[in-house]
Motif scaffolding. Structure first.
Motif, PDB file in Angstrom:
ATOM      1  N   ILE A 190       0.887  -1.150   0.157  1.00 47.83           N
ATOM      2  CA  ILE A 190       0.149   0.075   0.031  1.00 47.83           C
ATOM      3  C   ILE A 190       0.868   1.205  -0.062  1.00 47.83           C
ATOM      4  O   ILE A 190       0.615   2.571  -0.797  1.00 47.83           O
ATOM      5  N   GLY A 191       1.949   1.270   0.658  1.00 50.57           N
ATOM      6  CA  GLY A 191       2.876   2.585   0.831  1.00 50.57           C
ATOM      7  C   GLY A 191       3.498   2.587  -0.419  1.00 50.57           C
ATOM      8  O   GLY A 191       3.547   3.655  -0.647  1.00 50.57           O
ATOM      9  N   ALA A 192       3.699   1.634  -1.404  1.00 51.27           N
ATOM     10  CA  ALA A 192       4.365   1.815  -2.367  1.00 51.27           C
ATOM     11  C   ALA A 192       3.477   2.564  -3.470  1.00 51.27           C
ATOM     12  O   ALA A 192       3.742   3.150  -4.259  1.00 51.27           O
ATOM     13  N   ILE A 193       2.200   1.943  -3.514  1.00 51.49           N
ATOM     14  CA  ILE A 193       1.200   2.300  -4.155  1.00 51.49           C
ATOM     15  C   ILE A 193       1.077   4.060  -3.912  1.00 51.49           C
ATOM     16  O   ILE A 193       0.779   4.927  -4.818  1.00 51.49           O
ATOM     17  N   MET A 194       0.961   4.355  -2.589  1.00 50.43           N
ATOM     18  CA  MET A 194       0.667   5.923  -2.169  1.00 50.43           C
ATOM     19  C   MET A 194       1.888   6.770  -2.653  1.00 50.43           C
ATOM     20  O   MET A 194       1.833   7.834  -3.134  1.00 50.43           O
ATOM     21  N   ARG A 195       3.029   6.029  -2.709  1.00 49.88           N
ATOM     22  CA  ARG A 195       4.372   6.881  -3.006  1.00 49.88           C
ATOM     23  C   ARG A 195       4.408   6.986  -4.669  1.00 49.88           C
ATOM     24  O   ARG A 195       4.701   7.848  -5.142  1.00 49.88           O
ATOM     25  N   CYS A 211     -14.266  -4.777  -1.688  1.00 50.30           N
ATOM     26  CA  CYS A 211     -13.559  -6.036  -0.654  1.00 50.30           C
ATOM     27  C   CYS A 211     -12.455  -5.310  -0.182  1.00 50.30           C
ATOM     28  O   CYS A 211     -11.318  -5.750  -0.001  1.00 50.30           O
ATOM     29  N   GLY A 212     -12.645  -4.149   0.564  1.00 53.11           N
ATOM     30  CA  GLY A 212     -11.705  -3.437   1.288  1.00 53.11           C
ATOM     31  C   GLY A 212     -11.242  -3.767   2.619  1.00 53.11           C
ATOM     32  O   GLY A 212     -10.624  -3.435   3.337  1.00 53.11           O
ATOM     33  N   GLY A 213     -12.124  -4.852   3.121  1.00 52.72           N
ATOM     34  CA  GLY A 213     -11.913  -5.460   4.435  1.00 52.72           C
ATOM     35  C   GLY A 213     -11.862  -4.453   5.650  1.00 52.72           C
ATOM     36  O   GLY A 213     -12.933  -3.739   5.933  1.00 52.72           O
ATOM     37  N   ASP A 214     -10.796  -4.464   6.365  1.00 51.49           N
ATOM     38  CA  ASP A 214     -10.973  -3.509   7.591  1.00 51.49           C
ATOM     39  C   ASP A 214     -10.514  -2.200   7.409  1.00 51.49           C
ATOM     40  O   ASP A 214     -10.535  -1.111   8.304  1.00 51.49           O
ATOM     41  N   GLY A 215     -10.440  -1.751   6.201  1.00 50.78           N
ATOM     42  CA  GLY A 215     -10.356  -0.403   5.793  1.00 50.78           C
ATOM     43  C   GLY A 215      -8.882   0.149   5.920  1.00 50.78           C
ATOM     44  O   GLY A 215      -8.607   1.208   5.629  1.00 50.78           O
ATOM     45  N   THR A 216      -7.799  -0.893   5.616  1.00 53.47           N
ATOM     46  CA  THR A 216      -6.199  -0.598   5.509  1.00 53.47           C
ATOM     47  C   THR A 216      -6.299   0.232   4.699  1.00 53.47           C
ATOM     48  O   THR A 216      -5.124   1.604   4.617  1.00 53.47           O
ATOM     49  N   GLN A 229     -13.347  11.249   0.209  1.00 47.46           N
ATOM     50  CA  GLN A 229     -14.251  10.561   1.225  1.00 47.46           C
ATOM     51  C   GLN A 229     -14.006   8.836   0.752  1.00 47.46           C
ATOM     52  O   GLN A 229     -14.543   8.648  -0.293  1.00 47.46           O
ATOM     53  N   CYS A 230     -13.567   8.069   1.685  1.00 47.45           N
ATOM     54  CA  CYS A 230     -13.540   6.696   1.377  1.00 47.45           C
ATOM     55  C   CYS A 230     -14.543   5.959   1.844  1.00 47.45           C
ATOM     56  O   CYS A 230     -14.934   6.168   3.260  1.00 47.45           O
ATOM     57  N   THR A 231     -15.178   5.008   1.091  1.00 43.60           N
ATOM     58  CA  THR A 231     -16.132   3.874   1.490  1.00 43.60           C
ATOM     59  C   THR A 231     -15.591   2.474   1.075  1.00 43.60           C
ATOM     60  O   THR A 231     -15.027   2.239   0.233  1.00 43.60           O
ATOM     61  N   VAL A 232     -15.679   1.880   2.256  1.00 42.80           N
ATOM     62  CA  VAL A 232     -15.402   0.237   2.011  1.00 42.80           C
ATOM     63  C   VAL A 232     -16.679  -0.692   1.741  1.00 42.80           C
ATOM     64  O   VAL A 232     -17.499  -0.544   2.634  1.00 42.80           O
ATOM     65  N   LEU A 233     -16.633  -1.317   0.893  1.00 43.84           N
ATOM     66  CA  LEU A 233     -17.573  -2.375   0.504  1.00 43.84           C
ATOM     67  C   LEU A 233     -17.220  -3.658   0.980  1.00 43.84           C
ATOM     68  O   LEU A 233     -16.206  -4.080   0.318  1.00 43.84           O
ATOM     69  N   LYS A 241     -17.386  -7.071  11.930  1.00 43.48           N
ATOM     70  CA  LYS A 241     -16.108  -7.214  12.734  1.00 43.48           C
ATOM     71  C   LYS A 241     -15.537  -6.058  12.943  1.00 43.48           C
ATOM     72  O   LYS A 241     -14.360  -5.959  13.760  1.00 43.48           O
ATOM     73  N   VAL A 242     -15.701  -4.837  12.199  1.00 35.98           N
ATOM     74  CA  VAL A 242     -14.921  -3.623  12.065  1.00 35.98           C
ATOM     75  C   VAL A 242     -15.349  -2.647  13.056  1.00 35.98           C
ATOM     76  O   VAL A 242     -16.416  -2.508  13.216  1.00 35.98           O
ATOM     77  N   GLN A 243     -14.478  -1.807  13.699  1.00 33.52           N
ATOM     78  CA  GLN A 243     -14.637  -0.991  14.814  1.00 33.52           C
ATOM     79  C   GLN A 243     -14.495   0.343  13.943  1.00 33.52           C
ATOM     80  O   GLN A 243     -13.640   0.686  13.286  1.00 33.52           O
ATOM     81  N   PRO A 244     -15.878   0.958  13.676  1.00 36.69           N
ATOM     82  CA  PRO A 244     -16.016   2.265  13.199  1.00 36.69           C
ATOM     83  C   PRO A 244     -14.843   3.257  13.587  1.00 36.69           C
ATOM     84  O   PRO A 244     -14.544   3.243  14.438  1.00 36.69           O
ATOM     85  N   ASP A 245     -14.125   4.071  12.774  1.00 36.16           N
ATOM     86  CA  ASP A 245     -13.187   5.095  13.070  1.00 36.16           C
ATOM     87  C   ASP A 245     -13.677   6.360  12.686  1.00 36.16           C
ATOM     88  O   ASP A 245     -12.700   7.335  13.196  1.00 36.16           O
ATOM     89  N   GLY A 246     -14.663   6.664  12.055  1.00 37.88           N
ATOM     90  CA  GLY A 246     -15.076   8.131  11.812  1.00 37.88           C
ATOM     91  C   GLY A 246     -14.421   8.584  10.746  1.00 37.88           C
ATOM     92  O   GLY A 246     -14.729   9.687  10.385  1.00 37.88           O
ATOM     93  N   VAL A 247     -13.280   7.875  10.226  1.00 36.15           N
ATOM     94  CA  VAL A 247     -12.494   8.354   8.900  1.00 36.15           C
ATOM     95  C   VAL A 247     -13.142   7.803   7.592  1.00 36.15           C
ATOM     96  O   VAL A 247     -13.098   8.215   6.595  1.00 36.15           O
ATOM     97  N   VAL A 248     -13.644   6.382   7.888  1.00 33.24           N
ATOM     98  CA  VAL A 248     -13.656   5.584   6.678  1.00 33.24           C
ATOM     99  C   VAL A 248     -15.309   5.179   6.616  1.00 33.24           C
ATOM    100  O   VAL A 248     -15.747   4.636   7.873  1.00 33.24           O
ATOM    101  N   ASN A 249     -16.157   5.332   5.764  1.00 30.63           N
ATOM    102  CA  ASN A 249     -17.411   4.601   5.770  1.00 30.63           C
ATOM    103  C   ASN A 249     -17.461   3.147   5.490  1.00 30.63           C
ATOM    104  O   ASN A 249     -16.721   2.864   4.585  1.00 30.63           O
ATOM    105  N   TYR A 250     -18.317   2.384   6.269  1.00 30.14           N
ATOM    106  CA  TYR A 250     -18.395   1.012   6.045  1.00 30.14           C
ATOM    107  C   TYR A 250     -19.564   0.593   5.524  1.00 30.14           C
ATOM    108  O   TYR A 250     -20.667   1.119   6.019  1.00 30.14           O
ATOM    109  N   VAL A 251     -19.702  -0.350   4.412  1.00 37.56           N
ATOM    110  CA  VAL A 251     -21.083  -0.603   3.715  1.00 37.56           C
ATOM    111  C   VAL A 251     -20.816  -2.137   3.674  1.00 37.56           C
ATOM    112  O   VAL A 251     -20.018  -2.512   2.906  1.00 37.56           O
ATOM    113  N   ALA A 252     -22.049  -2.707   4.218  1.00 41.98           N
ATOM    114  CA  ALA A 252     -22.148  -4.218   4.332  1.00 41.98           C
ATOM    115  C   ALA A 252     -22.935  -4.508   2.799  1.00 41.98           C
ATOM    116  O   ALA A 252     -23.762  -3.774   2.598  1.00 41.98           O
TER     117      ALA A 252
END
Length: 367
Positions: A190-195, A211-216, A229-233, A241-252
Motif C-alpha cells: 500500500i505504501g508503495a502505491i501511495m508513493r 472488498c476493502g476489508g478492515d479499511g487498511t 471520502q472513502c467507503t469500504v464495501l 467485525k470492523v470498529q468504526p473509526d469516523g474516517v472511513v465509511n463501511y457498507v455491508a
C-alpha cells in the motif's frame, strides 16, 4: 507384422545426469516450502530480528529454545532456506552468520510500521494440509467432466470454497487463517502505491474500495489525500467485525449486486479470484457506480499482469500464482490482452496502465 515400438532419443551422459538432478529439484521443491513453513512456525525470522538482525547458529538455537541436540539439523534447515533466498548468510571468522533479507523481513512479527504487513499467515495458509490436499487432487480434477461452471480442485476435495461461508462451517480456524492471509497479501505494498501513484487520487472527491476489508487501504488513502471520502464495501461478515473509526465509511453488501456510487471505484487484488464471466459482472456493477470520464469517473484496478518481460523470477511468481488460482479458486491471472477483453465486455471504452509495481499493475478504466 509386429507393431513398431516407439523409440526415444537417448540423452548424453552429461544430459542424463543433469536431467536427474533437475528431476530431484522439481520433485522436492515442496520441501523448501515446508522448510519455510517450519521457519515461520518456529519464529526464526522474528528471533533473528530480536537478535539485532544477525545471529550465529548456536545463538539462534538458544533464542528459539530448541534442544542442543537439534543444532546440526537446524543448520541443515537454514542451509536450504539460505539457498532458497529466504535468509542471507556469510562467514565471519569461520562462523556462519545468518541475516534477514527483504523476504524474511516481511515474516518478522511484533513490528509496528506503516509498510510492515507481516506475511506469516499467507505462508501458513498456502502450505497448510487443506491447500496441499487440494493440489494433490489436481490429476483427478482434470479427468472429471462437469456440466456448468467448473469448480476448483479445492472445492472438489473439501466440498467448500475459500472465502465462503461453507469454509467457515468446514473449519472455522482455517477460515480465519485464510482471511488473515488474504488481508496480509492485499495490504502489502500500500505504501508503495501511495508513493509511486500519488497522482492517482488527485482531484477525487469520493472512492469506494470494493472488498476493502478492515479499511487498511482506505485509511492509507485518506491519510495521504484527506480530501477523498472513502467507503469500504465488503460482505456483512467482514463489516460486522470492523470498529468504526469516523474516517472511513463501511457498507455491508455484495459487489455482484450493488456498488455504492462514487467518483472512483477500486478493486485491489480482487478480480484474479474470479472467472472471466464473474469479472464482467463485477466490472459492470462498478461501471454503473461511477460518472463519466469527463466528470472524473474511473475504476482503479490493482492486480497482477502476467508479463514474461519482467524477468524469469517475477514471471515464475506470476504463473505460480496463476496455478494457485486454478487449484484454490475459480479465478486466474491475466495478461494485458485478457484485461482489455474484460474491460470491453463490461462496457468500458478505454483504459491505461498508470504504473507497474513488481508483479502487479495499476489500471485506470473509463466509461
Amino acid at each position: 507384422m509386429a507393431s513398431q515400438v516407439p523409440t526415444i532419443e537417448v540423452p548424453t551422459d552429461a544430459e542424463l545426469l543433469q536431467a536427474q538432478a533437475d528431476l530431484w529439484r522439481h520433485s522436492l521443491y515442496y520441501l523448501a516450502s515446508m522448510g519455510l513453513r517450519c521457519a515461520v512456525q518456529l519464529g526464526i525470522p522474528t528471533a533473528i530480528h530480536n537478535l539485532g538482525g544477525v545471529t550465529s547458529l548456536p545463538d539462534l538455537l538458544t533464542a528459539l529454545s530448541l534442544p542442543p541436540s537439534k543444532q546440526p539439523f537446524l543448520g541443515r534447515l537454514m542451509r536450504v532456506l539460505v539457498t532458497s533466498g529466504i535468509f542471507a548468510a556469510s562467514n565471519d571468522s569461520d562462523v556462519e552468520i545468518f541475516r534477514l533479507n527483504p523476504l524474511s523481513s516481511i515474516l518478522v512479527d511484533g513490528v509496528a510500521a506503516d509498510d510492515h504487513h507481516i506475511q506469516t499467515s499467507f505462508v501458513l495458509a498456502v502450505t497448510s494440509p487443506h491447500y496441499t490436499e487440494a493440489a494433490l487432487g489436481l490429476a483427478d480434477w482434470f479427468k472429471k467432466d462437469t456440466l456448468g461452471p467448473v469448480s476448483s480442485p479445492f472445492e472438489d476435495v473439501h466440498g467448500a470454497a475459500l472465502f465462503d461461508d461453507s469454509m467457515a462451517l468446514l473449519d472455522k480456524e482455517f477460515d480465519a487463517l485464510v482471511n488473515d492471509a488474504l488481508a496480509a497479501h492485499d495490504n502489502l505494498g500500500i505504501g508503495a502505491i501511495m508513493r509511486e501513484c500519488h497522482a492517482l487520487f488527485n482531484g477525487l472527491e469520493s472512492l469506494t474500495d470494493c472488498c476493502g476489508g478492515d479499511g487498511t487501504t482506505a485509511r492509507a488513502i485518506t491519510k495521504a489525500h484527506p480530501h477523498v471520502q472513502c467507503t469500504v464495501l465488503d460482505l456483512p461478515k467482514v463489516i460486522d467485525k470492523v470498529q468504526p473509526d469516523g474516517v472511513v465509511n463501511y457498507v455491508a453488501g455484495d459487489l455482484f449486486h450493488t456498488v455504492p456510487k462514487s467518483q472512483a471505484v477500486m478493486l485491489k487484488l480482487v478480480l484474479h479470484h474470479w472467472s472471466d464471466e464473474d469479472c464482467v459482472k463485477i466490472l459492470s456493477q462498478c461501471r454503473s457506480a461511477i460518472p463519466s470520464r469527463e466528470e472524473g469517473g474511473k475504476v482503479i484496478i490493482i492486480d497482477i499482469v502476467v508479463e514474461p518481460s519482467l524477468g524469469p523470477i517475477m514471471f515464475e511468481a506470476q504463473i505460480l500464482m496463476d496455478l494457485a488460482m486454478l487449484v484454490y479458486t475459480r479465478g486466474r491471472q491475466r495478461n494485458e490482452n485478457d484485461w482489455h477483453e474484460l474491460f470491453m465486455k463490461a462496457g468500458f471504452t478505454d483504459y491505461k496502465i498508470i504504473k507497474k509495481l513488481g508483479a502487479r499493475a495499476v489500471f485506470e478504466v473509463y466509461k
